[in-house]
Every structure is written in C-alpha cells, then in structure tokens.
Design a protein around this motif. Structure first.
Motif, PDB file in Angstrom:
ATOM      1  N   MET A 129      27.820  50.621  46.077  1.00 47.15           N
ATOM      2  CA  MET A 129      27.056  50.002  47.154  1.00 47.15           C
ATOM      3  C   MET A 129      25.875  49.233  46.570  1.00 47.15           C
ATOM      4  O   MET A 129      25.433  49.504  45.451  1.00 47.15           O
ATOM      5  N   TYR A 131      22.366  49.239  46.718  1.00 41.25           N
ATOM      6  CA  TYR A 131      21.362  50.200  47.176  1.00 41.25           C
ATOM      7  C   TYR A 131      19.956  49.685  46.882  1.00 41.25           C
ATOM      8  O   TYR A 131      19.752  48.723  46.133  1.00 41.25           O
ATOM      9  N   ARG A 211      18.610  48.910  53.244  1.00 42.47           N
ATOM     10  CA  ARG A 211      19.619  49.328  52.281  1.00 42.47           C
ATOM     11  C   ARG A 211      19.529  50.834  52.073  1.00 42.47           C
ATOM     12  O   ARG A 211      18.433  51.401  52.079  1.00 42.47           O
ATOM     13  N   SER A 217      23.624  56.602  48.942  1.00 42.36           N
ATOM     14  CA  SER A 217      24.871  55.917  48.608  1.00 42.36           C
ATOM     15  C   SER A 217      25.847  56.859  47.917  1.00 42.36           C
ATOM     16  O   SER A 217      27.052  56.876  48.226  1.00 42.36           O
TER      17      SER A 217
END
Length: 287
Positions: A129, A131, A211, A217
């Motif tokens: 991801m 992040y 985020r 994540s």
C-alpha cells in the motif's frame, strides 16, 4: 451466462466502462494504474491463450468510465469498493485478479478483505500500500485541501491543439515509448465541439487526504492467503522494490518474477508477462 454486450451494458449502468477479451468460463479482472485506462492491458491480451475471460476495467474517473460526483473525491478504499461492486453486479462468485501499479494495490487489498472471492492474484509493478507517517497527517490533509481549492477554481477543462501534443506530454512524464503513450491516450481523450479534451477527472491529481499508516497497512494485508504473483520490471520503480521488502511477509504465498522493462513492463514486454500470468493461473487450476 452473461454475454459480452450485456456485461458491458450492465457495467455501464453503474458508471463503469470496460473491454472484454476471451470467452472462457473463469474471469480475469484487470485494473490499471493511476491516469491510465483499460488499454493498459491491450498488448498483454494480444498474447493470451484461450481458457479465460479477461475483463479490463476503466477505473472511476479514468478512460471512458464516469467521474465521481461533483462533491466526491478519489479515495483508495473507494476503488476497492468499486471492485466489490463490479464482482457483485456481474454475480461472479470467484475470479482471478490482475492489477498494475495502483490497480495492483487495489487488487491486493481486495484479496486480503475477500479471499473467498479471489482464486489468484497477479500484481505488476505494485505491491502493498501507499502508506503515510502519522506525524505528517495534518500536513497531508492541508495539502489535499489546497489542491482541491486549486482545482475547484478551474471552471473549464483544458483543450489541447492535437493528439500528438498529448502523446508528447505523456511521454515526458513516463518511462515508455510514444507508441505506448498513444495507446493509453486514445482512451483518455475525446473530441467535443472541435476541442480535444482529456477524459480523466482533474480531481485524480489532488493529493490524498488520508493514508493508512505502515502499521495499519500491514494489519490489513497480513495473512493474505490468495496465491500471489508479483511481476517487476528490471527498470521498474524503486517504490515497488521497497514495498516488496516491507510487505512480502504479509503474503502466505508470493512468487516474484523480474522481466525486461520499466514500470509499464506489461506493455513493453507483454509476451513474457502474459506467459508468467497464464502460468500462474494454470498452476492454480492444476492445468
């Protein structure tokens, strides 16, 4: 069985445009990268063998798909929900997922959330991801709001003098050839009242307002049980290599392959990428 026209029409009623290649019983749903479109997979499917049905989606705000509403924005998690919507409206019980860059991250999170709906996961130049550091949350939000205001002030879409101008602009910010740029821009442009306009929503370029942190994540992706393949270009992006180191332990089964090419290696080297992807699908199916 839903035929190709009905599938395209059904997706269109929900704002999604797509292309279908092949007539196999098993679906391979393909999601492209940021500011690309479903033509991203056209070179790849030119090398496919029979046996699968490839559904290449224009993600919201891209290609020929609809933009989100005037007060809506493009959150990463909404793309994951879009994928769930597509699979549900087509009544697909289980499918193979193939994603490039942003599309790979979307497919990865979906596979972590709904492993029973995914038979295999293929990622091209994208894993884990995007992040953020929790200490930068305030600055992230301020930057996002600043970008929103800038775009909201623009009342008219920018017109371009000709198609090759857009191709050259795309080449300048990419790592691929004009031929690849033309293929992508063909589906990202339209002619309206004699003006050449982009079909991509300008709001796609705003900073993300939010985020997940690295810890969040990892918790989201940890224990991802879907058999997974990651294809990386030997001249690909550094963030993919860094994310592989960071997130590889979240996958129960992860095969990594390196091919010749850059971030769009699936377009530069479609034959090798297609062979790796089909081998992965066939291995899962025991064929």
């Amino acid at each position: 069985m839903i035929d190709e026209k009905n599938t395209i029409d059904l997706l269109g009623k929900h704002g999604f445009s797509a292309q279908i290649h092949g007539s196999g019983e098993e679906w391979v749903i393909c999601l492209h990268g940021w500011l690309d479109n479903s033509n991203s997979f056209s070179p790849l499917v030119d090398h496919k063998k029979e046996g699968y049905r490839w559904l290449m989606i224009d993600m919201a705000g891209h290609g020929k798909s609809q933009w989100r509403g005037p007060n809506a924005h493009y959150y990463f998690v909404d793309y994951v929900y879009d994928l769930l919507t597509i699979i549900d409206i087509l009544k697909i019980e289980k499918c193979h997922l193939l994603g490039h860059s942003l599309g790979a991250l979307v497919c990865g999170m979906f596979s972590a959330l709904y492993p029973s709906r995914v038979k295999s996961l293929c990622m091209v130049e994208g894993i884990g991801m995007m992040y953020g550091d929790e200490k930068g949350t305030k600055e992230q939000l301020i930057a996002s709001f600043r970008e929103r205001k800038r775009i909201d002030k623009k009342t008219e879409l920018k017109a371009f003098p000709n198609f090759e101008t857009l191709v050259n602009l795309r080449v300048k910010v990419s790592d691929f050839t004009p031929e690849i740029a033309r293929l992508l821009m063909l589906r990202n442009t339209k002619s309206t009242d004699g003006q050449l306009l982009l079909t991509t929503d300008p709001k796609l370029k705003t900073h993300s307002a939010f985020r997940f942190t690295l810890e969040q994540s990892k918790h989201l992706l940890n224990g991802l049980s879907v058999p997974s393949l990651l294809i990386m270009g030997d001249r690909g992006y550094d963030f993919v290599k860094k994310n592989l180191v960071t997130f590889k332990f979240c996958f129960n089964t992860l095969q990594v392959e390196i091919v010749e090419g850059g971030h769009h290696c699936h377009m530069e080297n479609p034959q090798d990428c297609c062979a790796l992807i089909e081998r992965h699908l066939n291995t899962i199916n025991g064929t």
